[in-house]
Design a protein around this motif. Structure first.
Motif, PDB file in Angstrom:
ATOM      1  N   SER B  67       0.783  -1.137   0.434  1.00  0.00           N
ATOM      2  CA  SER B  67      -0.104   0.178  -0.176  1.00  0.00           C
ATOM      3  C   SER B  67       0.614   1.498   0.523  1.00  0.00           C
ATOM      4  O   SER B  67       0.867   1.990  -0.496  1.00  0.00           O
ATOM      5  CB  SER B  67      -1.498  -0.051   0.872  1.00  0.00           C
ATOM      6  OG  SER B  67      -0.113   0.713   2.706  1.00  0.00           O
ATOM      7  N   LEU B  70       2.698   1.117  -3.404  1.00  0.00           N
ATOM      8  CA  LEU B  70       1.579   2.179  -4.981  1.00  0.00           C
ATOM      9  C   LEU B  70       0.974   3.544  -4.888  1.00  0.00           C
ATOM     10  O   LEU B  70       0.879   4.844  -5.332  1.00  0.00           O
ATOM     11  CB  LEU B  70       0.414   1.388  -4.345  1.00  0.00           C
ATOM     12  CG  LEU B  70      -0.516   1.100  -5.995  1.00  0.00           C
ATOM     13  CD1 LEU B  70       0.529   0.862  -6.840  1.00  0.00           C
ATOM     14  CD2 LEU B  70      -1.810   0.759  -5.613  1.00  0.00           C
ATOM     15  N   LEU B  73       3.362   6.169  -5.952  1.00  0.00           N
ATOM     16  CA  LEU B  73       3.247   6.296  -7.324  1.00  0.00           C
ATOM     17  C   LEU B  73       2.187   7.129  -7.736  1.00  0.00           C
ATOM     18  O   LEU B  73       2.781   7.555  -8.719  1.00  0.00           O
ATOM     19  CB  LEU B  73       2.980   4.418  -7.597  1.00  0.00           C
ATOM     20  CG  LEU B  73       4.237   3.395  -7.806  1.00  0.00           C
ATOM     21  CD1 LEU B  73       3.864   2.128  -8.408  1.00  0.00           C
ATOM     22  CD2 LEU B  73       5.354   3.616  -8.591  1.00  0.00           C
ATOM     23  N   VAL B  85      -1.368   8.156 -12.819  1.00  0.00           N
ATOM     24  CA  VAL B  85      -2.224   9.291 -12.119  1.00  0.00           C
ATOM     25  C   VAL B  85      -3.539   8.089 -13.009  1.00  0.00           C
ATOM     26  O   VAL B  85      -4.670   8.302 -12.648  1.00  0.00           O
ATOM     27  CB  VAL B  85      -2.504  10.391 -13.750  1.00  0.00           C
ATOM     28  CG1 VAL B  85      -0.725  11.314 -12.412  1.00  0.00           C
ATOM     29  CG2 VAL B  85      -2.539  10.135 -14.278  1.00  0.00           C
ATOM     30  N   TYR B  86      -3.510   7.460 -13.569  1.00  0.00           N
ATOM     31  CA  TYR B  86      -4.601   6.935 -13.657  1.00  0.00           C
ATOM     32  C   TYR B  86      -5.707   5.915 -13.440  1.00  0.00           C
ATOM     33  O   TYR B  86      -6.219   5.647 -13.178  1.00  0.00           O
ATOM     34  CB  TYR B  86      -5.020   6.369 -15.529  1.00  0.00           C
ATOM     35  CG  TYR B  86      -5.028   7.451 -16.544  1.00  0.00           C
ATOM     36  CD1 TYR B  86      -5.966   7.718 -17.002  1.00  0.00           C
ATOM     37  CD2 TYR B  86      -3.206   7.764 -17.816  1.00  0.00           C
ATOM     38  CE1 TYR B  86      -5.883   8.689 -17.723  1.00  0.00           C
ATOM     39  CE2 TYR B  86      -3.329   8.519 -18.458  1.00  0.00           C
ATOM     40  CZ  TYR B  86      -4.146   9.325 -18.869  1.00  0.00           C
ATOM     41  OH  TYR B  86      -3.726  10.411 -19.517  1.00  0.00           O
ATOM     42  N   ILE B  87      -4.488   5.379 -12.664  1.00  0.00           N
ATOM     43  CA  ILE B  87      -4.247   4.364 -11.614  1.00  0.00           C
ATOM     44  C   ILE B  87      -5.714   4.702 -10.043  1.00  0.00           C
ATOM     45  O   ILE B  87      -6.528   4.719  -9.896  1.00  0.00           O
ATOM     46  CB  ILE B  87      -4.052   3.368 -11.135  1.00  0.00           C
ATOM     47  CG1 ILE B  87      -3.698   2.838 -11.941  1.00  0.00           C
ATOM     48  CG2 ILE B  87      -4.242   2.479 -10.457  1.00  0.00           C
ATOM     49  CD1 ILE B  87      -2.143   1.969 -11.992  1.00  0.00           C
ATOM     50  N   GLY B  88      -5.146   5.405  -9.871  1.00  0.00           N
ATOM     51  CA  GLY B  88      -4.842   6.818  -8.542  1.00  0.00           C
ATOM     52  C   GLY B  88      -5.020   8.244  -8.382  1.00  0.00           C
ATOM     53  O   GLY B  88      -4.244   8.580  -8.927  1.00  0.00           O
ATOM     54  N   ASP B  89      -5.449   8.948  -7.808  1.00  0.00           N
ATOM     55  CA  ASP B  89      -5.567  10.716  -7.716  1.00  0.00           C
ATOM     56  C   ASP B  89      -5.267  10.997  -5.563  1.00  0.00           C
ATOM     57  O   ASP B  89      -4.175   9.845  -4.985  1.00  0.00           O
ATOM     58  CB  ASP B  89      -6.400  11.296  -7.878  1.00  0.00           C
ATOM     59  CG  ASP B  89      -7.685  10.939  -6.764  1.00  0.00           C
ATOM     60  OD1 ASP B  89      -7.807  10.199  -5.286  1.00  0.00           O
ATOM     61  OD2 ASP B  89      -8.486  11.890  -6.408  1.00  0.00           O
ATOM     62  N   LEU B  91      -6.557  11.373  -3.844  1.00  0.00           N
ATOM     63  CA  LEU B  91      -7.250  11.088  -2.092  1.00  0.00           C
ATOM     64  C   LEU B  91      -7.555   9.215  -2.230  1.00  0.00           C
ATOM     65  O   LEU B  91      -7.346   9.203  -1.515  1.00  0.00           O
ATOM     66  CB  LEU B  91      -9.187  11.650  -2.671  1.00  0.00           C
ATOM     67  CG  LEU B  91      -9.247  12.681  -3.196  1.00  0.00           C
ATOM     68  CD1 LEU B  91     -10.498  13.257  -2.882  1.00  0.00           C
ATOM     69  CD2 LEU B  91      -8.457  14.039  -1.543  1.00  0.00           C
ATOM     70  N   ALA B  92      -6.728   8.887  -3.159  1.00  0.00           N
ATOM     71  CA  ALA B  92      -6.959   7.448  -3.180  1.00  0.00           C
ATOM     72  C   ALA B  92      -5.022   6.952  -2.534  1.00  0.00           C
ATOM     73  O   ALA B  92      -5.064   5.812  -1.984  1.00  0.00           O
ATOM     74  CB  ALA B  92      -6.648   6.644  -5.105  1.00  0.00           C
ATOM     75  N   PHE B  95      -6.950   6.655   1.707  1.00  0.00           N
ATOM     76  CA  PHE B  95      -7.682   5.525   1.561  1.00  0.00           C
ATOM     77  C   PHE B  95      -6.169   4.662   1.240  1.00  0.00           C
ATOM     78  O   PHE B  95      -6.920   3.285   2.173  1.00  0.00           O
ATOM     79  CB  PHE B  95      -8.333   5.082   0.257  1.00  0.00           C
ATOM     80  CG  PHE B  95     -10.087   6.585   0.623  1.00  0.00           C
ATOM     81  CD1 PHE B  95     -10.699   5.506   1.334  1.00  0.00           C
ATOM     82  CD2 PHE B  95      -9.260   6.861  -0.796  1.00  0.00           C
ATOM     83  CE1 PHE B  95     -11.989   6.848   1.365  1.00  0.00           C
ATOM     84  CE2 PHE B  95     -11.065   8.222  -0.561  1.00  0.00           C
ATOM     85  CZ  PHE B  95     -11.800   7.425   0.963  1.00  0.00           C
ATOM     86  N   LEU B  96      -5.163   4.669   0.647  1.00  0.00           N
ATOM     87  CA  LEU B  96      -4.704   3.444   0.576  1.00  0.00           C
ATOM     88  C   LEU B  96      -3.680   3.215   1.609  1.00  0.00           C
ATOM     89  O   LEU B  96      -3.770   2.267   1.963  1.00  0.00           O
ATOM     90  CB  LEU B  96      -3.057   3.641  -0.584  1.00  0.00           C
ATOM     91  CG  LEU B  96      -3.386   3.159  -2.168  1.00  0.00           C
ATOM     92  CD1 LEU B  96      -2.656   2.930  -2.912  1.00  0.00           C
ATOM     93  CD2 LEU B  96      -3.936   1.334  -1.437  1.00  0.00           C
ATOM     94  N   ALA B  98      -4.810   4.018   4.618  1.00  0.00           N
ATOM     95  CA  ALA B  98      -5.437   3.495   5.998  1.00  0.00           C
ATOM     96  C   ALA B  98      -5.416   1.783   4.838  1.00  0.00           C
ATOM     97  O   ALA B  98      -5.793   1.099   6.513  1.00  0.00           O
ATOM     98  CB  ALA B  98      -7.007   4.052   5.180  1.00  0.00           C
ATOM     99  N   LEU B  99      -5.152   1.311   4.058  1.00  0.00           N
ATOM    100  CA  LEU B  99      -5.503   0.014   4.139  1.00  0.00           C
ATOM    101  C   LEU B  99      -3.951  -0.656   5.074  1.00  0.00           C
ATOM    102  O   LEU B  99      -4.016  -1.400   5.401  1.00  0.00           O
ATOM    103  CB  LEU B  99      -5.641   0.127   2.507  1.00  0.00           C
ATOM    104  CG  LEU B  99      -5.316  -2.182   2.658  1.00  0.00           C
ATOM    105  CD1 LEU B  99      -6.291  -2.563   2.888  1.00  0.00           C
ATOM    106  CD2 LEU B  99      -4.676  -1.859   0.923  1.00  0.00           C
ATOM    107  N   PHE B 135      -7.738  15.749   4.582  1.00  0.00           N
ATOM    108  CA  PHE B 135      -8.636  16.555   3.035  1.00  0.00           C
ATOM    109  C   PHE B 135      -9.292  17.645   3.150  1.00  0.00           C
ATOM    110  O   PHE B 135      -9.011  18.195   1.847  1.00  0.00           O
ATOM    111  CB  PHE B 135      -9.734  14.639   3.007  1.00  0.00           C
ATOM    112  CG  PHE B 135      -9.760  13.556   3.208  1.00  0.00           C
ATOM    113  CD1 PHE B 135     -10.398  13.510   1.898  1.00  0.00           C
ATOM    114  CD2 PHE B 135      -9.756  13.043   3.851  1.00  0.00           C
ATOM    115  CE1 PHE B 135     -10.199  12.204   1.109  1.00  0.00           C
ATOM    116  CE2 PHE B 135      -9.605  11.029   3.481  1.00  0.00           C
ATOM    117  CZ  PHE B 135      -9.813  11.598   2.423  1.00  0.00           C
TER     118      PHE B 135
END
Lengths: 632, 272, 213
Positions: B67, B70, B73, B85-89, B91-92, B95-96, B98-99, B135
């Motif tokens: 996590s 990623l 990246l 950038v196409y996979i996550g921004d 904010l992601a 969340f990652l 947090a995982l 956030f």
């Protein structure tokens, strides 16, 4: 009969109804499969038949609620749904608590229905028809004051069913008390029908009148989120904890819906469609993972016979399937990538972000703060599910029941695994589902969404077109797997196989008490144990302590201590109990209840118990009416 | 390539911070490459795993590391074309992380040790208060088209959040091994050998993630390595100049950060 | 036309008798007579309208209200030994005045709501309304539980009268259903009366106010 079917129960299958039918099906079917294993052995065969009949009736009534297109028949099926669910809540009627929970539920739900009926009758007064289409036309010419009143009534009425704060009091009592597969349907679907009704009546029929509707919805939603999750953190009854999370998640759904209502009035139709889609996405996601979690909780309950988390622990070793599926559910509800809860919360954040970027200044700040509230909520939810999963399934068993628990039968496992897989699918296939949901929300708001590309292709979500913000849950999952795989390979390649020794958990050199006994200290029964035992584990109460202290202004914790003495000098045992004050019950409902009792006491005088007097009341009323009619 | 460099230099950042701290305290201390030696040593060692632990305990290091990597990246880099950038921004990323945190907290509870539980509880507590700060400040930064006064305020709020997230004084202390004061360290107390190495590496990477978010989003001038070093120096300075707070003082610290981030939002909405 | 008026007068008279009768046996007899008059009224309407359905309804009325129910009620009275006074709250003189007042009221009311109806229909409505009201009055003013049943049946008779005289009867199925309903209702109420008698050793509903919680 034909007349009835044609005119009263005529169904509509517009996209919104179809979507909700899908939600109902997705949760009800696994729950039904689950109930095969759950009810067997627990209830007598007659009761199982009754359970099936009620279950089918319940699902059917919910399906009718979301499809009828006539307000009159809506009220009928709405009440049918409430009544059937009431009977399901008191299904275990030999427990005193079930009856109590059922009573709270039925009272609250009827108060809600009173609001709904009032609102519908007000619209009927203008439309002279119960048909949705006719009502919609009439609402175009309704004065704005009336519209506002109707909206407030709908919000209160449907809010009661949805469980928004402060009308949520029934929810944490009623949902856990029903059999688990019913809890999953109630929490997963039934409270969502209230969202359906709110969208159908407030947004589609009455039509959004002013910006404060959206603002009110958002404030209510934010409060529900926080209150729900904070209470959930304090809860140690696993099903009650899940019920409080329903309050929280209804809040998150309403954040999406409320943002959409606000955007509509700010003439940002595409943003509105997107926010509504985010809300609906979270709705179906919550249906799936909440149903899953309740089913797992039910599985734990039938294995251990307990709902108190402090009495569990170590279940991951004896109930691997339940533990794994519960973990998936917890991850989804804590919005962890790449599962479905993450996608919908991310979408909701993006909806707020649209507001922050392009709304007027005041709304900007408002939306930003709401995003903060949502972030806080998801952080607290994650903490809560670390607690729920960690205390229930990990470490050492805390009671005999937990130690000799058995994995659930096949039908229950099947339902849980199916829902867990759906959780993953709804995460990975997000762009496809989002496309569909945008169409649904477009039809709800009558916005043309064909031009809005919220997805780049079938893999990538792009809320702002090609404007730089993208998300692809499937690629993200792939990335995670690839990195994990590469790490494992690299570590093996360089350092070889993993060399493992199994040892005891470090216990600070806390030696067996026997050694101390040799020093002349008399053995105390609690002491002769070997090092760490379940009593030294971290408990759920301890886990939530920082939160209890941080939110003490709201939770108002207090404690009761009691010393049980043998003599003045020798305290035999010590009792320590910790409580939090249920603020809403204490400061809103109790005073209200007292007032109602006072009024009914004074009305009691009219109730003499004499049948003649009662008939006389009827008689006098009738005479009065006749005299009244002949006068005027 | 840039990212691989970042990942490989992640322990170096920790080493630099440690070195600066030691210099400020007039101590000699180990060199800046010490974290690499530590990792190498840990990777080569055997593991001891508690008998109470389950598979959650075993997979956690990998999930946490993945996590964090990623997340790194996804950090937007100005100039360089980035396919990720196409996979996550942005904010992601949160969340990652947090995982990873979720699994780490579970692993803390998994061994049945009271310290692990305490660490998990506190970590989740602090992170749940940090999330709103991140956030809101990101929203405040992104809402304004260019670098403005609001970005500075948001940046300060983010620095406070980063201090809490990377377990730095005054919220947590990486150097302590006194059980009652640990947060992050308490969670990983039961880990040893290779798993511990993975977790340490993940912690270093996570630190770089936060530093680069701070560097690239809030202060979009200058080149990345320099900016990261400046931030590292700043953090080190904060660490030596303040004392660690009690856990419940951290609430005040973080609510101050929340207020600051809301202020940044208001300022950016007003248009400054 | 004369016959119809005669019959209606008979019904009203019997209702007055019901209102002042002191004994249960007398009440049941009066009810039987009232139902008999009602039967003749319906028969007359049927002959006038030449409608087979109304014939059926009329004979159903004969069998249920004139024969079955009164017999059931008197059996009940014998079984529970409740012969004797029906227990009046209001003495007969006052009762008859009240009954007359109610009739006057229904006269006023009818003129008000249907001023253009023809005379025969108007009379029928006045009388049926009066019968209904007096039935309710009977329920209020008697102590014994059986008189409540009779009061209910009297009210039902009034409603039947208004339906059959104004609109030529309710739909056939509804009519049948109501008869069945009434019959079942009397049986159930009878069982209740037995039960009350068994538990309290009397059927004086006035004394049941002690049940109040």
């Amino acid at each position: 009969m034909g007349y009835l079917i044609n005119n009263i129960f005529r169904s509509s299958f517009d996209p919104l109804s179809v979507f909700f039918l899908a939600v109902i099906a997705v949760v009800s079917l696994p729950s039904a499969v689950y109930s095969v294993g759950y009810m067997k052995g627990r209830y007598s065969s007659g009761k199982i038949t009754l359970g099936w009949a009620l279950l089918i009736l319940f699902a059917a009534s919910m399906a009718l609620v979301v499809t009828v297109k006539n307000a009159f028949s809506f009220i009928i099926v709405w009440e049918l749904m409430s009544l059937v669910s009431y009977f399901l809540v008191i299904f275990d009627h030999e427990h005193e608590r079930s009856i109590q929970a059922g009573t709270i539920y039925i009272v609250m739900t009827h108060i809600g229905t009173a609001f709904i009926i009032t609102a519908i009758l007000i619209i009927f007064g203008h439309a002279h028809s119960f048909d949705f289409a006719a009502m919609k036309n009439a609402c175009l010419f309704m004065p704005s004051g009336t519209k506002n009143l109707v909206f407030v009534l709908f919000l209160a009425g449907f809010g009661t069913k949805a469980g928004i704060v402060p009308l949520h009091v029934w929810l944490p009592y009623a949902h856990p008390q029903a059999p688990s597969h019913i809890s999953s349907i109630m929490s997963g679907v039934m409270i969502k029908t209230a969202i359906y009704a709110l969208i159908r009546f407030a947004v589609m029929i009455v039509g959004v009148e002013s910006t404060w509707w959206g603002e009110a919805l958002l404030v209510v939603a934010a409060v529900s989120c926080l209150v729900g999750v904070i209470y959930a953190l304090m809860e140690h009854d696993i099903k009650k904890l899940l019920a409080y999370h329903s309050v929280e998640n209804i809040g998150i759904i309403l954040l999406g819906v409320g943002a959409s209502v606000l955007f509509i009035k700010l003439s940002m139709p595409l943003a509105a469609a997107f926010a509504m889609a985010a809300g609906l996405y979270h709705l179906i996601n919550h249906a799936i993972f909440k149903a899953l979690l309740f089913l797992c909780a039910g599985s734990v309950y039938s294995a251990t016979g307990k709902r108190d988390m402090e009495k569990m622990g170590g279940l991951i070793k004896v109930m691997p399937w339940t533990a794994a599926t519960f973990l998936v559910g917890s991850m989804a509800i804590s919005a962890l990538p790449p599962l479905n809860g993450f996608v919908s919360e991310w979408l909701t954040f993006q909806a707020f972000f649209m507001g922050v970027v392009s709304a007027p200044a005041g709304i900007k700040i408002f939306m930003g703060i709401l995003a903060g509230v949502l972030a806080l909520t998801s952080g607290l939810a994650a903490a809560c599910f670390v607690k729920a999963f960690g205390i229930t399934f990990l470490a050492m068993p805390r009671s005999q029941n937990a130690a000799c628990a058995k994995e659930s039968p096949f039908s229950m496992k099947l339902a849980m695994v199916f829902l867990a897989m759906l959780t993953v699918v709804f995460g990975l296939a997000a762009p496809l589902i989002l496309k569909y949901l945008v169409r649904v929300s477009g039809s709800v708001l009558s916005v043309d969404t064909s031009a809005a590309g919220f997805t780049l292709n079938n893999l990538i979500i792009a809320p702002r077109g090609s404007g730089g913000i993208y998300l692809s849950p499937s690629l993200l999952a792939l990335g995670l797997i690839v990195i994990i795989g590469m790490t494992v390979l690299a570590v093996y390649a360089v350092w070889g196989r993993r060399r493992l020794t199994t040892g005891k958990t470090w216990d600070c050199g806390y030696y067996p008490a026997i050694c101390l006994d040799q020093g002349g200290i008399p053995p105390v029964s609690d002491r002769g144990r070997d090092k760490l035992d379940p009593r030294t584990e971290y408990t759920a109460t301890a886990f939530s302590k920082p939160f209890r202290i941080a939110f003490d202004f709201f939770l108002l914790p207090y404690r009761k201590t009691e010393k049980i003495r043998e003599s003045f000098y020798h305290v035999k045992s010590f009792k320590y109990e910790l409580y939090t004050t249920p603020v809403f019950k204490e400061y809103i409902y109790q005073p209200l209840l007292r007032a109602v009792f006072k009024i009914s006491d004074s009305l009691k005088r009219a109730q003499s118990g004499s049948i003649h007097l009662y008939i006389a009341y009827i008689f006098i009323t009738m005479l009065a009416l006749i005299i009244f009619m002949s006068r005027f | 390539m840039e990212y691989l460099m970042l990942i490989l230099s992640a322990p170096l950042v920790s080493g630099v911070i440690r070195k600066i701290k030691n210099d400020l305290r007039m101590r000699r201390g180990p060199g800046v490459f010490q974290p690499y030696y530590d990792l190498a040593k840990l990777f080569a060692k055997d593991e001891v795993v508690s008998e109470n632990a389950s598979w959650v305990f075993t997979i956690t290091p990998f999930v946490v590391l993945a996590s964090c990597v990623l997340a790194l990246l996804f950090v937007p880099m100005p100039g360089a074309a980035n396919p990720f950038v196409y996979i996550g921004d942005l904010l992601a990323i949160i969340f990652l992380l947090a995982l990873g945190r979720f699994f780490l907290a579970l692993a803390g509870l998994d061994t049945g040790s009271a310290f692990g539980g305490m660490g998990s509880s506190r970590e989740m507590f602090i992170s749940s208060l940090v999330e709103p700060v991140i956030f809101i400040s990101i929203f405040a930064v992104c809402a304004s088209p260019s670098f403005r006064f609001s970005s500075v305020v948001a940046g300060i709020a983010l620095v406070l959040a980063v201090i809490a997230e990377t377990s730095r004084i005054p919220v947590d202390n990486q150097e302590t091994h006194l059980e009652l004061t640990m947060i992050h360290e308490a969670m990983v107390l039961e880990y040893s050998g290779r798993s511990l190495a993975l977790l340490e590496l993940a912690a270093h990477i996570k630190q770089v993630v936060f530093f680069s978010i701070l560097a690239n989003c809030v202060f979009p001038v200058g080149i990345l390595p320099v900016k990261i070093l400046i931030i590292a120096a700043m953090i080190a300075l904060v660490e030596v100049s303040v004392a660690k707070m009690r856990l419940f003082r951290a609430v005040d610290f973080l609510s101050f950060a929340i207020v600051l981030s809301v202020a940044a939002l208001v300022i950016s909405a007003v248009g400054l | 036309m004369e016959i119809m008026q005669l019959l209606l007068t008979g019904i009203l008279f019997m209702t007055f008798v019901l209102a002042i009768s002191k004994r249960l046996g007398a009440m049941i007899g009066a009810f039987r007579a009232q139902s008999l008059f009602l039967f003749f009224t319906t028969l007359y309407l049927a002959m006038k309208g030449r409608d087979i359905e109304i014939y059926i309804v009329a004979f159903l009325l004969l069998s249920v209200k004139v024969i079955a129910i009164p017999r059931l009620l008197s059996r009940m009275v014998k079984r529970i030994k409740a012969e004797g006074a029906a227990g009046l709250f209001v003495n007969p003189t006052l009762s008859i005045f009240i009954a007359m007042f109610l009739t006057y009221l229904s006269y006023l009311f009818t003129r008000r709501i249907m001023p253009f109806a023809d005379r025969a229909q108007g009379e029928a409505v006045i009388i049926s309304l009066a019968v209904t009201l007096i039935g309710l009055f009977i329920m209020v003013s008697r102590m014994k539980a059986i008189s409540q049943i009779v009061g209910l049946l009297v009210m039902e008779n009034g409603l039947f009268l208004v339906a059959s005289s104004v609109s030529g009867g309710m739909p056939f199925f509804v009519e049948i259903a109501i008869f069945f309903d009434i019959f079942v209702c009397v049986i159930i109420l009878g069982m209740f009366v037995y039960k009350i008698n068994k538990v309290f050793t009397h059927i004086d509903v006035n004394k049941m106010r002690e049940l109040k919680g």
